[in-house]
Each structure stands twice: as C-alpha cells, then as structure tokens.
Design an enzyme around this catalytic site. Structure first.
Site, PDB file in Angstrom:
ATOM      1  N   SER A 143       0.853  -1.191   0.000  1.00  0.00           N
ATOM      2  CA  SER A 143       0.000   0.000   0.000  1.00  0.00           C
ATOM      3  C   SER A 143       0.885   1.237   0.000  1.00  0.00           C
ATOM      4  O   SER A 143       1.995   1.224   0.561  1.00  0.00           O
ATOM      5  CB  SER A 143      -0.883   0.019   1.243  1.00  0.00           C
ATOM      6  OG  SER A 143      -1.531   1.274   1.360  1.00  0.00           O
ATOM      7  N   TYR A 156      -2.801  -0.992   9.980  1.00  0.00           N
ATOM      8  CA  TYR A 156      -2.797  -1.439   8.575  1.00  0.00           C
ATOM      9  C   TYR A 156      -1.536  -0.923   7.883  1.00  0.00           C
ATOM     10  O   TYR A 156      -0.834  -1.677   7.203  1.00  0.00           O
ATOM     11  CB  TYR A 156      -4.049  -0.921   7.875  1.00  0.00           C
ATOM     12  CG  TYR A 156      -4.124  -1.237   6.398  1.00  0.00           C
ATOM     13  CD1 TYR A 156      -4.510  -2.495   5.959  1.00  0.00           C
ATOM     14  CD2 TYR A 156      -3.805  -0.262   5.446  1.00  0.00           C
ATOM     15  CE1 TYR A 156      -4.579  -2.776   4.592  1.00  0.00           C
ATOM     16  CE2 TYR A 156      -3.867  -0.530   4.091  1.00  0.00           C
ATOM     17  CZ  TYR A 156      -4.259  -1.796   3.670  1.00  0.00           C
ATOM     18  OH  TYR A 156      -4.322  -2.075   2.327  1.00  0.00           O
TER      19      TYR A 156
HETATM   20  N1  LIG Z   1      -8.534  -1.405  -2.296  1.00  0.00           N
HETATM   21  C1  LIG Z   1      -7.574  -0.545  -1.979  1.00  0.00           C
HETATM   22  O1  LIG Z   1      -7.757   0.686  -2.017  1.00  0.00           O
HETATM   23  C2  LIG Z   1      -6.210  -1.047  -1.577  1.00  0.00           C
HETATM   24  C3  LIG Z   1      -5.200  -0.092  -1.430  1.00  0.00           C
HETATM   25  C4  LIG Z   1      -3.927  -0.516  -1.061  1.00  0.00           C
HETATM   26  C5  LIG Z   1      -3.681  -1.853  -0.860  1.00  0.00           C
HETATM   27  N2  LIG Z   1      -4.686  -2.767  -1.008  1.00  0.00           N
HETATM   28  C6  LIG Z   1      -4.358  -4.173  -0.780  1.00  0.00           C
HETATM   29  O2  LIG Z   1      -4.694  -4.911  -1.931  1.00  0.00           O
HETATM   30  C7  LIG Z   1      -4.991  -6.256  -1.559  1.00  0.00           C
HETATM   31  C8  LIG Z   1      -6.326  -6.650  -2.163  1.00  0.00           C
HETATM   32  O3  LIG Z   1      -7.302  -5.778  -1.621  1.00  0.00           O
HETATM   33  P1  LIG Z   1      -8.741  -5.568  -2.267  1.00  0.00           P
HETATM   34  O4  LIG Z   1      -9.022  -4.134  -2.186  1.00  0.00           O
HETATM   35  O5  LIG Z   1      -8.814  -6.292  -3.546  1.00  0.00           O
HETATM   36  O6  LIG Z   1      -9.617  -6.297  -1.122  1.00  0.00           O
HETATM   37  P2  LIG Z   1     -10.937  -7.201  -1.199  1.00  0.00           P
HETATM   38  O7  LIG Z   1     -11.773  -6.816  -2.363  1.00  0.00           O
HETATM   39  O8  LIG Z   1     -11.506  -7.154   0.168  1.00  0.00           O
HETATM   40  O9  LIG Z   1     -10.348  -8.656  -1.476  1.00  0.00           O
HETATM   41  C9  LIG Z   1      -9.627  -9.339  -0.479  1.00  0.00           C
HETATM   42  C10 LIG Z   1      -9.339 -10.747  -0.966  1.00  0.00           C
HETATM   43  O10 LIG Z   1      -8.637 -11.451   0.057  1.00  0.00           O
HETATM   44  C11 LIG Z   1      -9.346 -12.664   0.370  1.00  0.00           C
HETATM   45  N3  LIG Z   1      -9.199 -12.956   1.797  1.00  0.00           N
HETATM   46  C12 LIG Z   1      -9.578 -12.159   2.831  1.00  0.00           C
HETATM   47  N4  LIG Z   1      -9.321 -12.774   3.993  1.00  0.00           N
HETATM   48  C13 LIG Z   1      -8.758 -13.978   3.691  1.00  0.00           C
HETATM   49  C14 LIG Z   1      -8.281 -15.068   4.465  1.00  0.00           C
HETATM   50  N5  LIG Z   1      -8.317 -15.045   5.816  1.00  0.00           N
HETATM   51  N6  LIG Z   1      -7.779 -16.141   3.829  1.00  0.00           N
HETATM   52  C15 LIG Z   1      -7.750 -16.191   2.476  1.00  0.00           C
HETATM   53  N7  LIG Z   1      -8.182 -15.182   1.685  1.00  0.00           N
HETATM   54  C16 LIG Z   1      -8.677 -14.093   2.295  1.00  0.00           C
HETATM   55  C17 LIG Z   1     -10.801 -12.363  -0.020  1.00  0.00           C
HETATM   56  O11 LIG Z   1     -11.535 -13.528  -0.318  1.00  0.00           O
HETATM   57  P3  LIG Z   1     -12.491 -14.268   0.773  1.00  0.00           P
HETATM   58  O12 LIG Z   1     -13.215 -13.196   1.544  1.00  0.00           O
HETATM   59  O13 LIG Z   1     -13.379 -15.137  -0.054  1.00  0.00           O
HETATM   60  O14 LIG Z   1     -11.553 -15.061   1.612  1.00  0.00           O
HETATM   61  C18 LIG Z   1     -10.605 -11.541  -1.283  1.00  0.00           C
HETATM   62  O15 LIG Z   1     -10.351 -12.387  -2.383  1.00  0.00           O
HETATM   63  C19 LIG Z   1      -4.971  -6.279  -0.028  1.00  0.00           C
HETATM   64  O16 LIG Z   1      -3.741  -6.770   0.410  1.00  0.00           O
HETATM   65  C20 LIG Z   1      -5.139  -4.832   0.339  1.00  0.00           C
HETATM   66  O17 LIG Z   1      -4.589  -4.545   1.599  1.00  0.00           O
HETATM   67  C21 LIG Z   1      -5.947  -2.382  -1.366  1.00  0.00           C
END
Ligand SMILES: NC(=O)c1ccc[n+]([C@@H]2O[C@H](COP(=O)([O-])OP(=O)(O)OC[C@H]3O[C@@H](n4cnc5c(N)ncnc54)[C@H](OP(=O)(O)O)[C@@H]3O)[C@@H](O)[C@H]2O)c1
Length: 250
Positions: A143, A156
C-alpha cells in the site's frame, strides 16, 4: 509484446476471488499463465475459474483461510503439486480494520499482521525455497500507506510497511534466482474500502490528493503486477512500485 508474455508459466494468486487479486489473476491469464487462486469463499473462485478457462488457460481453486495455523504452508504445497511448479506468487489477500489509536485492540493488530504479513511471509517462504532451484518471482500487494501517512489506519499501514521490508530483504537474499517486488496502491475501489469511499467527504479528500483525479480500479494495479511478474521486469527486484495516481509525487 513478448516481453510481457507469461505463456507456459503457472501463477498462484491469493485473494483471487475479488478486487485486486481477481483482476491480477485475469490479467496474468491474459498474458498466458495458468492460474491457481486462493480465497475462503467458493463463489468468487468458481466465477474466476470459468473466465480463466474460457481464455484457454488452466485454473485451480484453492479454498483456504490463510489465518488458520499451517494454512499458508498447506496452500503452497497444494499449489506446487498441481503442475510441479509455481513461477509467480502474487500475495494479494489482505484485510483492513478501520480502528485507530488509542482504541486499537490486540485482536485487530493480530488479524492485520496475521493476514497481511504472516500469511504472505510463510507462503513466500515455502514457495521461495522451491523457486530457488528453478527461478521464479514474487509480487506482494502492499500500500502507499507503507511509505507515507494517508487516511489508512496506523496498524494497517504498519503491516504493509512490514511487507515492503520483507520484499526488499528477500529480494537481496534470493537474488539472482528469485525476484521479489511489491506494488503499493493508493485508493482502489473494491469491497475493502467501498463503504469508506462512498462517503462523499472521504471521496473528495482522496480526489484532492490524487493528481490523476480519479479513484483507482483493480485493473490499474493488475497491469503493474503483470509487469513485475513478466520478463519485462527481469532486471527489477526489491522495488516498491506505487500505483497511486501521483499521490506521492507531490
Ligand atoms: N482497495 C484498496 O484501495 C487497496 C489499497 C492498497 C492496498 N490494497 C491491498 O490490496 C490487496 C487486495 O485488496 P482488495 O481491495 O482487492 O480487497 P478485497 O476486495 O476485500 O479482497 C480481499 C481478498 O482477500 C481474500 N481474503 C480475505 N481474507 C482472507 C483469508 N483469511 N484467507 C484467504 N483469503 C482471504 C478475499 O476472499 P475471501 O473473503 O473469499 O476469503 C478476497 O479475495 C490487499 O492486500 C489490500 O490490503 C488495497
């Protein structure tokens, strides 16, 4: 362009059921890779599998809660056994808890460090041990909050900073066989922050700080992941590539 091709490669993507992980899995498949996807839920993985297979690539659904003891190691072994190789690991599974000091609980700390750092580290350790024999690459989804204070909560941000440093140290330890890089998104519209971004005050606050004047989409991050995973990035390791619409350029 051949330098971005991943034909014949096998990739493992965590958090593949939605958001950034799903977009990365699809982009990697479009680049030619077969995909193993990890998440807890089945529906998202099934839908992803249909799309990947419609492209003529192979797909393996690995249902697992990466917070369970031993789960990262088991997932790594199952993924490797599928094709007897994993060429690229993308650690995209992550969680954010919107609590802030002075109200943070130890459970909230453990959840975020457990998934964002611990699970990614042990998955990487098991696969890295194997990749060191034949080569490979790791891309961690971190991030922009790992580099600068944003609106993201302290714990976070700290967990993502830890993952950035794992990236840098492993890049040096595992060179020249295994490249290890990270992508650091700013605000990307996914389920992780949909409710937060739906608040007009929050959305305007982000837009005011984003020179490219829009909220990111998962595909913005997927392109950077494909680049770092591909031969085009063959001389790139230990880097934290920020996908932030210009946030940190100011
Ligand atoms: N969105 C943003 O603005 C943003 C910004 C910076 C960084 N990020 C990072 O990007 C990455 C993806 O984020 P996203 O925004 O795509 O989030 P998201 O839409 O909430 O997706 C999270 C993914 O992780 C899986 N997951 C969650 N808990 C889990 C567990 N205990 N075991 C296995 N799988 C798990 C979820 O699937 P299930 O719920 O089915 O397990 C889902 O596929 C993360 O690392 C996040 O911190 C996001």
């Amino acid at each position: 362009m051949t330098e971005f091709q991943l034909s014949g490669r096998t990739v493992l993507v965590t958090g593949a059921s939605r958001g950034i992980g799903r977009a990365a899995a699809l982009a990697l498949a479009r680049a030619g890779a077969d995909v193993a996807g990890v998440a807890r839920g089945t529906a998202g993985l099934e839908a992803l599998g249909q799309e990947v297979e419609a492209m003529g690539r192979r797909f393996l659904a690995l249902r697992a809660d990466l917070l369970e003891p031993g789960a990262p190691e088991r997932v790594a072994e199952r993924a490797w056994a599928w094709r007897d190789r994993i060429d690229v690991l993308v650690n995209a599974a992550g969680v954010i808890v919107r609590s802030e000091v002075p109200e943070v609980t130890p459970e909230e700390w453990d959840l975020q460090f457990g998934l964002n750092v611990r699970a990614a580290f042990f998955l990487t350790q098991v696969l890295g041990r194997r990749m060191l024999e034949g080569g490979g690459s790791v891309v961690n989804v971190t991030s922009v909050a790992a580099e600068v204070a944003t609106g993201a909560p302290t714990v976070y941000a700290a967990s993502k900073a830890a993952l950035v440093q794992v990236t840098r140290v492993l890049a040096v330890r595992w060179a020249p066989k295994v490249r290890v890089n990270a992508v650091g998104p700013s605000y990307i519209r996914t389920e992780l922050n949909r409710a937060w971004l739906d608040d007009p005050g929050h959305r305007d606050w982000v837009l005011e700080r984003t020179p490219l004047a829009r909220i990111g989409v998962p595909e913005d991050v997927a392109g950077a992941i494909v680049f770092l995973a591909s031969p085009a990035a063959g001389y790139v390791t230990g880097q934290h590539l920020l996908v932030d619409g210009g946030w940190t350029a100011q």
